[in-house]
Design a protein around this motif. Sequence first.
Motif, PDB file in Angstrom:
ATOM      1  N   MET A 186     -12.769  -5.520 -23.163  1.00 56.80           N
ATOM      2  CA  MET A 186     -11.468  -5.518 -22.542  1.00 56.80           C
ATOM      3  C   MET A 186     -10.415  -5.995 -23.549  1.00 56.80           C
ATOM      4  O   MET A 186      -9.605  -5.222 -23.998  1.00 56.80           O
ATOM      5  CB  MET A 186     -11.485  -6.388 -21.304  1.00 56.80           C
ATOM      6  N   PHE A 187     -10.424  -7.289 -23.880  1.00 59.40           N
ATOM      7  CA  PHE A 187      -9.491  -7.840 -24.852  1.00 59.40           C
ATOM      8  C   PHE A 187     -10.245  -8.217 -26.113  1.00 59.40           C
ATOM      9  O   PHE A 187     -11.345  -8.753 -26.055  1.00 59.40           O
ATOM     10  CB  PHE A 187      -8.793  -9.095 -24.313  1.00 59.40           C
ATOM     11  N   ASP A 188      -9.646  -7.968 -27.243  1.00 59.25           N
ATOM     12  CA  ASP A 188     -10.237  -8.385 -28.501  1.00 59.25           C
ATOM     13  C   ASP A 188      -9.560  -9.682 -28.913  1.00 59.25           C
ATOM     14  O   ASP A 188      -8.457  -9.683 -29.452  1.00 59.25           O
ATOM     15  CB  ASP A 188     -10.027  -7.300 -29.562  1.00 59.25           C
TER      16      ASP A 188
END
Length: 51
Positions: free
Chosen positions: A1-3
């Motif tokens: 989802m988020f890095d």
Amino acid sequence: MFDLDMGRYAAFVWPAWGLSAAVLGVLAARAVIAARRWSADLRRLEEIPPS
């Protein structure tokens, strides 16, 4: 989802994010406190009968 891995820049990025969030939080709190104070002043002034 988020890095969220900032690699070698993490030592700069995460404190900068934290400081920014803290400053925004303080500014929001000051705005709420000022609005409450102004509201109380307005209520107090409206209670004083005109001369």
